[in-house]
Design a protein around this motif. Structure first.
Motif, short mmCIF file in Angstrom:
data_model
loop_
_atom_site.label_atom_id
_atom_site.label_comp_id
_atom_site.label_asym_id
_atom_site.label_seq_id
_atom_site.Cartn_x
_atom_site.Cartn_y
_atom_site.Cartn_z
N THR A 170 0.82 -1.21 0.00
CA THR A 170 0.00 0.00 0.00
C THR A 170 0.85 1.27 0.00
O THR A 170 0.37 2.35 -0.37
N ARG A 171 2.11 1.13 0.36
CA ARG A 171 3.03 2.27 0.36
C ARG A 171 3.97 2.23 -0.85
O ARG A 171 4.97 2.95 -0.89
N HIS A 172 3.64 1.34 -1.81
CA HIS A 172 4.37 1.25 -3.08
C HIS A 172 5.86 0.97 -2.85
O HIS A 172 6.71 1.47 -3.58
N ALA A 173 6.14 0.17 -1.83
CA ALA A 173 7.55 -0.14 -1.52
C ALA A 173 7.90 -1.59 -1.79
O ALA A 173 8.99 -2.04 -1.44
N SER A 174 6.98 -2.32 -2.39
CA SER A 174 7.20 -3.75 -2.59
C SER A 174 7.93 -4.00 -3.91
O SER A 174 7.75 -3.28 -4.88
N GLY A 175 8.76 -5.04 -3.90
CA GLY A 175 9.38 -5.50 -5.13
C GLY A 175 8.42 -6.40 -5.88
O GLY A 175 7.93 -7.39 -5.33
N HIS A 176 8.11 -6.06 -7.12
CA HIS A 176 7.07 -6.77 -7.86
C HIS A 176 7.37 -8.26 -7.95
O HIS A 176 6.49 -9.10 -7.71
N THR A 177 8.60 -8.62 -8.28
CA THR A 177 8.97 -10.03 -8.45
C THR A 177 8.93 -10.78 -7.13
O THR A 177 8.42 -11.90 -7.05
N LEU A 178 9.46 -10.16 -6.07
CA LEU A 178 9.47 -10.80 -4.75
C LEU A 178 8.06 -11.03 -4.24
O LEU A 178 7.74 -12.09 -3.69
N LEU A 179 7.19 -10.03 -4.42
CA LEU A 179 5.81 -10.16 -3.96
C LEU A 179 5.09 -11.25 -4.73
O LEU A 179 4.35 -12.05 -4.15
N LYS A 180 5.29 -11.30 -6.03
CA LYS A 180 4.65 -12.33 -6.85
C LYS A 180 5.09 -13.72 -6.39
O LYS A 180 4.28 -14.65 -6.32
N LYS A 181 6.37 -13.85 -6.04
CA LYS A 181 6.89 -15.13 -5.58
C LYS A 181 6.26 -15.52 -4.24
O LYS A 181 5.87 -16.68 -4.04
N ASP A 182 6.14 -14.55 -3.33
CA ASP A 182 5.56 -14.83 -2.02
C ASP A 182 4.06 -15.11 -2.10
O ASP A 182 3.53 -15.91 -1.32
#
Length: 358
Positions: A170-182
């Protein structure tokens, strides 16, 4: 299979079966050790059910083997035919889980031997039966599973990971690839959660049923449902990340504050369930930023109506996200009611131990 209590219990069951077979002077005690392997199960209820099935399979295998030897004699081709017959019988009776041990029984009974065949067959049958009963005894006495603590630990750990990712996203601090993996990993965690809950339910079947245990199962089921809603909310935040970034800053801020409120409420419920805090004490400072479900919808449609045509069309893609946030809110509200009700009527219920030694 990871190293754990079940592996240790399998070893103990084999030792016990071999010891008892030798103590009773049963010939070929190795068959007692082999049969002990098949009856170890992750729950006592499953162990009892398996023992009953394995005993039936053992009886079927012994009867078929004895009949074949008495009617047709004893050679390697007849052993193969007897195995085909017992497998067919097991499949017809829908006893697939007993096939391996039933085949072992047939081979053990029909093994070439000298002397009284019926006496020989009886000893082999008893050896295998002894192994089955040894496994059940070990499962009942040694390292009994604590599935309530396991279920809570799995729910708590998975929920915490999901809520951390929601905060970051929600704070736009996530890594797209890492989040998708998790997100992919969370699917496996949720499946494991369901499996542990299923075992926890099974453990209650051999214990005395009462209102307290039944209501506790309802609470755990709702804890799982609420975690799944948090997971679905995270997926939608990830999916509509670009659309969210296009929204006005003040609208984004209000949505973030509202989601934070739900997150803190969820964390509060996890702590409340194990009686670590009082209701309302953990998220009290965040309540002023909480919106009702109706207010969230009003906020969204008001913002939608104030936008120009292009942005308004873009904002319609966020409707599923708003819907999932409201569903998450609704399940949290229901969870709170269930926990408060349970703890009001069952004040003497044992607390959940979250320190797992096994």
């Amino acid at each position: 299979m990871k190293f754990g209590a079940r592996i240790i219990k399998t070893g103990i069951a084999i030792v016990l079966a071999l010891y008892l077979a030798q103590l009773l002077n049963l010939p070929a005690p190795v068959f007692a050790g082999i049969s002990a392997i098949f009856a170890i199960q992750p729950t006592i209820y499953r162990s009892f059910k398996t023992v009953m099935e394995q005993i039936q399979g053992n009886i079927i295998g012994a009867i078929v083997a004895v009949l074949f030897v008495l009617l047709f004699g004893n050679n390697i081709f007849l052993v193969g035919l007897a195995v085909v017959v017992v497998i067919t019988i097991n499949l017809k009776l829908k006893m697939d889980n007993t096939i391996v041990l039933t085949v072992v029984t047939v081979i053990a009974v029909m093994e070439n031997q000298q002397g009284n065949f019926l006496e020989f067959a009886s000893f082999r049958f008893l050896s295998i039966l002894l192994g089955i009963l040894s496994s059940f005894l070990v499962n009942l006495v040694f390292i009994p599973p604590k599935y309530e603590a396991k279920v809570y630990s799995q729910i708590s750990n998975t929920t915490e990971d999901i809520l951390k990712w929601i905060r970051i996203s929600t704070r736009h601090a996530s890594g797209h690839t890492l989040l998708k993996k998790d997100i992919g990993r969370f699917k496996d965690d949720l499946l494991k959660m369901e499996q542990l809950f299923s075992m926890f339910k099974e453990e209650r079947k051999y214990k005395k049923e009462n209102i307290s245990t039944s209501r506790k199962l309802v609470v755990y089921r709702q804890l799982i449902i609420t975690t799944k809603k948090a997971y679905e909310t995270l997926r939608r935040i990830h999916k509509f990340e670009n659309e969210i970034n296009m929204m006005p800053d003040d609208f984004q801020l209000k949505i973030i504050q509202h989601i934070d409120c739900l997150i803190y409420k969820h964390e509060e419920m996890l702590l409340k369930h194990i009686r670590k805090i009082r209701t309302g004490s953990y998220a009290e400072g965040w309540m002023e930023n909480c919106l009702t479900r109706e207010e969230l919808l009003d906020l969204f449609f008001k913002q939608h109506n104030e936008m120009d045509h292009e942005l308004a069309e873009l904002s319609t893609r966020l409707i599923p996200l708003i819907a999932y946030i409201n569903e998450y809110d609704e399940q949290l509200e229901h969870l709170e009611k269930l926990i408060n009700s349970f703890q009001s009527y069952h004040k003497d219920e044992n607390h959940v131990s979250v320190n797992l030694d096994d």
